[in-house]
Design a protein around this motif. Sequence first.
Motif, PDB file in Angstrom:
ATOM      1  N   GLU A   1     -58.661  67.582   8.742  1.00  0.00           N
ATOM      2  CA  GLU A   1     -58.723  66.077   7.953  1.00  0.00           C
ATOM      3  C   GLU A   1     -60.127  65.877   7.914  1.00  0.00           C
ATOM      4  N   SER A   2     -60.756  65.816   6.574  1.00  0.00           N
ATOM      5  CA  SER A   2     -62.065  65.345   6.296  1.00  0.00           C
ATOM      6  C   SER A   2     -62.282  63.811   5.823  1.00  0.00           C
ATOM      7  N   LYS A   3     -63.224  63.445   6.599  1.00  0.00           N
ATOM      8  CA  LYS A   3     -63.444  62.011   6.408  1.00  0.00           C
ATOM      9  C   LYS A   3     -64.962  61.547   6.427  1.00  0.00           C
ATOM     10  N   THR A   4     -65.402  60.970   5.186  1.00  0.00           N
ATOM     11  CA  THR A   4     -66.987  60.636   5.138  1.00  0.00           C
ATOM     12  C   THR A   4     -67.003  59.030   5.115  1.00  0.00           C
ATOM     13  N   SER A   5     -67.937  58.752   5.989  1.00  0.00           N
ATOM     14  CA  SER A   5     -68.223  57.081   6.242  1.00  0.00           C
ATOM     15  C   SER A   5     -68.748  56.798   4.857  1.00  0.00           C
ATOM     16  N   THR A   6     -68.204  55.419   4.548  1.00  0.00           N
ATOM     17  CA  THR A   6     -68.365  55.081   3.198  1.00  0.00           C
ATOM     18  C   THR A   6     -68.949  53.536   3.453  1.00  0.00           C
TER      19      THR A   6
ATOM     20  N   GLY B   1     -59.619  58.295  -1.523  1.00  0.00           N
ATOM     21  CA  GLY B   1     -59.304  59.460  -2.121  1.00  0.00           C
ATOM     22  C   GLY B   1     -60.306  60.510  -2.004  1.00  0.00           C
ATOM     23  N   MET B   2     -61.444  60.038  -2.682  1.00  0.00           N
ATOM     24  CA  MET B   2     -62.628  60.870  -2.778  1.00  0.00           C
ATOM     25  C   MET B   2     -63.376  61.325  -1.147  1.00  0.00           C
ATOM     26  N   PHE B   3     -63.014  60.348  -0.298  1.00  0.00           N
ATOM     27  CA  PHE B   3     -63.793  60.620   0.988  1.00  0.00           C
ATOM     28  C   PHE B   3     -62.773  60.919   2.278  1.00  0.00           C
TER      29      PHE B   3
ATOM     30  N   GLN C   1     -52.886  56.235 -12.258  1.00  0.00           N
ATOM     31  CA  GLN C   1     -54.281  56.286 -11.508  1.00  0.00           C
ATOM     32  C   GLN C   1     -55.188  56.840 -12.388  1.00  0.00           C
ATOM     33  N   GLN C   2     -54.883  57.852 -13.255  1.00  0.00           N
ATOM     34  CA  GLN C   2     -55.749  58.691 -14.149  1.00  0.00           C
ATOM     35  C   GLN C   2     -56.253  57.698 -15.161  1.00  0.00           C
ATOM     36  N   GLN C   3     -55.592  56.744 -15.551  1.00  0.00           N
ATOM     37  CA  GLN C   3     -55.849  55.817 -16.779  1.00  0.00           C
ATOM     38  C   GLN C   3     -56.912  54.712 -16.259  1.00  0.00           C
ATOM     39  N   SER C   4     -57.088  54.830 -15.152  1.00  0.00           N
ATOM     40  CA  SER C   4     -58.264  53.771 -14.464  1.00  0.00           C
ATOM     41  C   SER C   4     -59.548  54.184 -15.308  1.00  0.00           C
ATOM     42  N   GLN C   5     -60.108  52.767 -15.495  1.00  0.00           N
ATOM     43  CA  GLN C   5     -61.456  52.701 -16.300  1.00  0.00           C
ATOM     44  C   GLN C   5     -62.636  53.505 -15.790  1.00  0.00           C
ATOM     45  N   PHE C   6     -62.306  53.669 -14.170  1.00  0.00           N
ATOM     46  CA  PHE C   6     -63.317  54.430 -13.559  1.00  0.00           C
ATOM     47  C   PHE C   6     -63.006  55.999 -13.463  1.00  0.00           C
ATOM     48  N   GLY C   7     -61.704  56.311 -14.305  1.00  0.00           N
ATOM     49  CA  GLY C   7     -61.373  57.556 -13.914  1.00  0.00           C
ATOM     50  C   GLY C   7     -62.460  58.744 -14.011  1.00  0.00           C
ATOM     51  N   GLY C   8     -62.898  58.775 -15.288  1.00  0.00           N
ATOM     52  CA  GLY C   8     -63.880  59.969 -15.561  1.00  0.00           C
ATOM     53  C   GLY C   8     -65.069  60.008 -14.567  1.00  0.00           C
ATOM     54  N   GLY C   9     -65.667  58.974 -14.268  1.00  0.00           N
ATOM     55  CA  GLY C   9     -66.941  59.057 -13.327  1.00  0.00           C
ATOM     56  C   GLY C   9     -66.290  59.452 -11.792  1.00  0.00           C
ATOM     57  N   VAL C  10     -65.354  58.774 -11.496  1.00  0.00           N
ATOM     58  CA  VAL C  10     -64.849  58.898 -10.187  1.00  0.00           C
ATOM     59  C   VAL C  10     -64.360  60.381  -9.998  1.00  0.00           C
ATOM     60  N   LYS C  11     -63.642  61.102 -11.066  1.00  0.00           N
ATOM     61  CA  LYS C  11     -63.343  62.435 -11.095  1.00  0.00           C
ATOM     62  C   LYS C  11     -64.600  63.527 -11.009  1.00  0.00           C
ATOM     63  N   MET C  12     -65.619  62.761 -11.673  1.00  0.00           N
ATOM     64  CA  MET C  12     -66.898  63.926 -11.638  1.00  0.00           C
ATOM     65  C   MET C  12     -67.540  63.656 -10.355  1.00  0.00           C
TER      66      MET C  12
ATOM     67  N   MET D   1     -68.058  66.532  -6.284  1.00  0.00           N
ATOM     68  CA  MET D   1     -69.223  66.854  -5.499  1.00  0.00           C
ATOM     69  C   MET D   1     -69.188  66.082  -4.249  1.00  0.00           C
ATOM     70  N   MET D   2     -68.019  65.996  -3.659  1.00  0.00           N
ATOM     71  CA  MET D   2     -67.618  65.111  -2.319  1.00  0.00           C
ATOM     72  C   MET D   2     -66.861  66.221  -1.296  1.00  0.00           C
ATOM     73  N   GLY D   3     -67.207  67.547  -1.632  1.00  0.00           N
ATOM     74  CA  GLY D   3     -66.517  68.266  -0.627  1.00  0.00           C
ATOM     75  C   GLY D   3     -65.213  69.057  -1.134  1.00  0.00           C
ATOM     76  N   GLY D   4     -64.927  68.833  -2.398  1.00  0.00           N
ATOM     77  CA  GLY D   4     -63.859  69.561  -2.870  1.00  0.00           C
ATOM     78  C   GLY D   4     -64.416  70.645  -3.411  1.00  0.00           C
TER      79      GLY D   4
END
Length: 298
Positions: free
Chosen positions: A30-35, A62-64, A90-101, A105-108
Amino acid sequence: MKKFTLSFLLIIVGFINAQAQDFQGMAVYESKTSTSDLKSRFEGNKDITPEMRKMIEDRMKGMFEKTFILNFDKITSTYKEEEKLDAPGQQQSQFGGGVKMMASMMGGGGTFYKNIKDKNYVVDKEFMGKEFLVKDSLPKLNWKMESETRQIGGYNCFKATAVRPVSKSDLRNIKFKNDKKDAAKTESKEKTTSIMEELEMPENITITAWYTPEIPVSQGPENYWGLPGLILEANDGKTTILCSKIVLNPKDKAVIKAPTNGKVISQKEYDETVVKKMEEIRKMNSGRNGNGMPMRMP
């Protein structure tokens, strides 16, 4: 009699070697990054509604916060994020593209394969729609053995620490600059200044690892390796990777092999590519008039 004894010993040694080669294990991490740094940016921002805040925090979780599977033997291993289905819409979120990018770069980044005998690794990554196959030498970690011990999942673990350089393409260790002198200046330019100008990344980080000699393989999550036992926990100050399950010699053996898809590139070249594109995005956002063009990889 001597010939018989020698032959018998060779058979025993051969049997032991065969058993060692067949050895395999599976570990769940289980990987957890402080936000805390990111969440602090939302406080006092009147433009972010409670609904937007919840959506952003769900995305950040989801990212961290991720689950990874490590399949390993005595020499090789693969480390890959557990596949999960996105929630409806979830994929239709207005933040979807930026969040996917950002998530890339968050350990995946696909399958992380390492070979501790050849001291190299291969990992397939996707960045801005282009696939890369990063091939390079495993980082040399000068572990310092500590005297502290603890138990993780019933295994006796020992502590070790090491200092290593930070990969510029791994944004988990990124921090917001905390320069109060520029606070008013930043606020007055918030519509024209990219948030990338407020970020900084350390050159080196201290790794704290807990390994167990009860599983005598020099393996671990991500690119951690080089200790006389499986690494069950690793912490770099912001990200903690903790083992939650271990299965030794599972009935169904995993296929441990390196990924092959993507443009072959070294870690340094990949880091330079990411930094260059992020700088292009920063410049584009700094000078955009609301109609910025999407970035494309060459």
